[in-house]
Design an enzyme around this catalytic site. Structure first.
Site, short mmCIF file in Angstrom:
data_model
loop_
_atom_site.label_atom_id
_atom_site.label_comp_id
_atom_site.label_asym_id
_atom_site.label_seq_id
_atom_site.Cartn_x
_atom_site.Cartn_y
_atom_site.Cartn_z
N CYS A 128 0.83 -1.20 0.00
CA CYS A 128 0.00 0.00 0.00
C CYS A 128 0.87 1.25 0.00
CB CYS A 128 -0.91 -0.01 1.23
SG CYS A 128 -1.87 -1.52 1.43
N ALA A 134 -1.79 11.28 -3.69
CA ALA A 134 -0.36 10.98 -3.85
C ALA A 134 -0.20 9.67 -4.59
CB ALA A 134 0.33 10.91 -2.48
N ARG A 267 9.87 -2.82 -11.56
CA ARG A 267 9.48 -2.31 -12.87
C ARG A 267 9.80 -3.26 -14.03
NH1 ARG A 267 10.43 4.00 -11.29
NH2 ARG A 267 8.25 4.39 -10.80
N ARG A 292 -8.37 -16.99 -41.45
CA ARG A 292 -9.49 -16.18 -41.92
C ARG A 292 -9.30 -15.83 -43.38
NH1 ARG A 292 -14.80 -14.46 -41.39
NH2 ARG A 292 -15.01 -12.22 -41.77
N GLY A 364 -10.98 -7.60 -36.72
CA GLY A 364 -12.14 -6.85 -37.18
C GLY A 364 -13.27 -6.88 -36.16
N GLU A 388 2.39 1.37 -11.07
CA GLU A 388 3.83 1.39 -10.74
C GLU A 388 4.60 2.42 -11.57
OE1 GLU A 388 5.94 -2.05 -9.51
OE2 GLU A 388 4.15 -3.29 -9.67
N GLY A 389 3.94 3.55 -11.79
CA GLY A 389 4.56 4.64 -12.53
C GLY A 389 4.02 4.73 -13.93
N THR A 390 3.27 5.80 -14.23
CA THR A 390 2.71 5.97 -15.57
C THR A 390 3.83 6.10 -16.61
OG1 THR A 390 2.70 8.37 -15.40
CG2 THR A 390 0.74 7.20 -14.59
N SER A 391 3.47 5.99 -17.87
CA SER A 391 4.46 6.17 -18.93
C SER A 391 5.10 7.55 -18.86
CB SER A 391 3.80 5.98 -20.31
OG SER A 391 3.47 4.62 -20.51
#
Length: 408
Positions: A128, A134, A267, A292, A364, A388-391
Site C-alpha cells: 500500500c 499521492a 518495474r 481467416r 475486425g 507502478e509509474g505511468t508512462s
C-alpha cells in the site's frame, strides 16, 4: 556474476514450459469467467499453490536466479495466460519484494510465509503506497506513522488507494510518512499483521481491465503496530533520516526511499507482464490471419495485415530484450545509470497497448466482441502504462537520470 547469454538453460526452459502449461490448462479456461465476475479467483490461486507456483519457495528461486531471468520469464508466461488472474497470483509478490528490499532477515523469515499461507489455506498480501492525493507524486503522501516510545509502537493513520489485494490481504505492507519535513525521503514501510484493529477495506474499484484482481482502498484509523513491524528497524531508520537531513542541509544528493526502492526493483517485472499480454494477443491475431479468408485467400496474404504482424512481433521481441537487460543488471548489481528499469517498463507497456489494439483491428468485428480474447487483453493492457509509474513518469525518470537531475 552470471555470464550474460541470450539462451535459457535447460532448467529455465523446464520451468518456462511448466508455467506455460499451467497458464494454458488452468488460467486461460477460467479467464473469461473471472473477468465477468470481477472477483478474486481463489480456486485458481489454490491450484497454483497446490502445484507450487503460488509459494514463497517458487518466487525465491526465481528472484535469486543468477541470470536475473527467472522472474521476467515467470511473469511473461503467467500473464500470457490472463493478466487479471495472473495478477491475483503474483500480486502478493509486490508486498514480498517490499519486505525483501527493506526488511531484516528476521522480518523476511517471519512475514513473507504469512503472506502466502499454504495450499490448504491460501493467503494474499498487499503493498500500500498510493493515496488519493499521492500517486506518482509520492512526496505528497499524507499517511502518518508516529512513534509511541513508551509502548514501542507505531501509530498509523491515513488512506491508501489502488492497493492490489487491499483489505482482503492477510498481511499489508504500508508506506507512511515519519518525517514530513524530508518529503519523500521521510518515508518508511511498515508491516500490518493480520487482524490488526483499525485497518479496514474502503472502496473496491470496478475496473476497465484486470478485473479478476482485487483493487481497493485501505483505511488506517489509529492502527497500532509493534516497533518490530518497522521494516529495517528503528536504528536503521534513524540513521537514514539523519543522513537525509544532513544532505538536505547541503542541498545534496538523492536518498532512496522505501516506496521507490520497491518500485525500482519491480518495474522490469511489470514490463515482463506486458510482454506476456502482448505476445498472447499477437498469437491470436497471427492464427486468425492465417485461417481467416477474404476474397479467396487468407488475410495474412494482404500486405496491410502482414506488415502489422511483422511490426507486432518485432516490438514484442524488443520489449523482452529491454526487460531481460534490466533484470540481468539488477541481479548483478549494475546501476541503472540510464534508468534501464524504467526504460523496460515504458517500452513494454506501450507495446502491449499498441499490439493488443492491432490484434483487435486484425480480427475486425470479431476482435471487438467477448467471443474472442483480444478484447479482454486490450482492456487489460491499459493498466501497464498506469500502475507502478505511468508512462509519463517513466519518461520523467529516464530524462532526469540522463541529465543528473534529482528524482523525487
Amino acid at each position: 556474476m552470471a555470464e550474460f547469454t541470450m539462451e535459457l538453460n535447460d532448467e529455465q526452459k523446464e520451468v518456462r514450459d511448466w508455467l506455460h502449461g499451467f497458464a494454458a490448462d488452468v488460467i486461460r479456461p477460467a479467464a473469461a469467467e473471472w473477468d465477468e465476475r470481477e472477483e478474486t479467483p481463489w480456486p485458481v490461486i489454490q491450484e497454483a499453490a497446490k502445484v507450487g507456483i503460488y509459494s514463497l519457495d517458487f518466487y525465491a528461486q526465481q528472484y535469486f536466479d543468477a541470470s536475473g531471468l527467472g522472474i521476467p520469464m515467470a511473469m511473461e508466461e503467467l500473464f500470457w495466460g490472463d493478466a487479471g488472474i495472473a495478477l491475483s497470483i503474483v500480486g502478493t509478490g509486490l508486498a514480498a519484494v517490499g519486505v525483501l528490499a527493506n526488511g531484516t532477515e528476521e522480518q523476511i523469515g517471519t512475514w513473507i510465509p504469512q503472506m502466502y499461507g499454504d495450499a490448504n489455506d491460501v493467503k494474499v498480501a498487499a503493498f500500500c503506497s498510493s493515496e488519493p492525493d499521492a500517486g506518482s507524486d509520492v512526496a505528497s503522501m499524507r499517511t502518518r506513522a508516529v512513534y509511541d516510545e513508551a509502548k514501542d509502537e507505531w501509530v498509523i493513520n491515513g488512506t491508501k488507494t489502488w492497493a492490489t489485494n487491499g483489505g482482503i490481504a492477510n498481511v499489508h505492507v504500508v508506506v507512511a510518512v515519519v518525517d514530513p519535513e524530508l518529503g519523500s525521503k521521510g518515508h518508511a514501510s511498515f508491516i500490518i499483521p493480520p487482524n490488526t484493529p483499525g485497518l479496514s477495506q474502503g472502496q473496491k474499484f470496478k475496473k476497465h481491465g484486470i478485473r479478476a484482481s482485487h483493487t481497493a482502498e485501505v483505511i488506517l484509523d489509529q492502527v497500532r503496530v509493534p516497533g518490530s513491524c518497522l521494516l529495517g528497524g528503528k536504528e536503521k531508520l534513524d540513521e537514514r533520516l539523519a543522513r537525509a537531513r544532513e544532505k538536505a542541509k547541503k542541498g545534496g544528493e538523492r536518498v532512496k526511499n522505501a516506496a521507490m526502492a520497491t518500485f525500482e526493483a519491480s518495474r522490469p517485472a511489470v514490463g515482463a507482464m506486458a510482454v506476456g499480454t502482448a505476445r498472447a494477443a499477437y498469437e491470436v491475431a497471427l492464427e486468425y490471419a492465417q485461417t481467416r479468408e477474404q476474397f479467396g485467400r487468407p488475410i495474412i496474404d494482404n500486405q496491410g495485415v502482414a506488415f502489422q504482424l511483422a511490426d507486432m512481433r518485432t516490438q514484442i521481441d524488443a520489449a523482452r530484450l529491454l526487460v531481460w537487460r534490466a533484470s540481468w543488471m539488477a541481479i548483478n548489481g549494475k546501476p541503472f545509470t540510464a534508468a534501464e528499469g524504467s526504460m523496460s517498463k515504458l517500452f513494454a507497456s506501450e507495446t502491449a497497448k499498441k499490439v493488443t489494439g492491432q490484434a483487435i483491428q486484425i480480427l475486425g468485428g470479431n476482435g471487438y466482441t467477448r467471443e474472442y480474447p483480444v478484447e479482454r487483453m486490450h482492456r487489460d493492457a491499459a493498466i501497464y502504462t498506469i500502475f507502478e509509474g505511468t508512462s509519463e513518469i517513466q519518461r520523467l525518470v529516464i530524462a532526469r537520470t540522463l541529465s543528473g537531475m534529482p528524482i523525487r
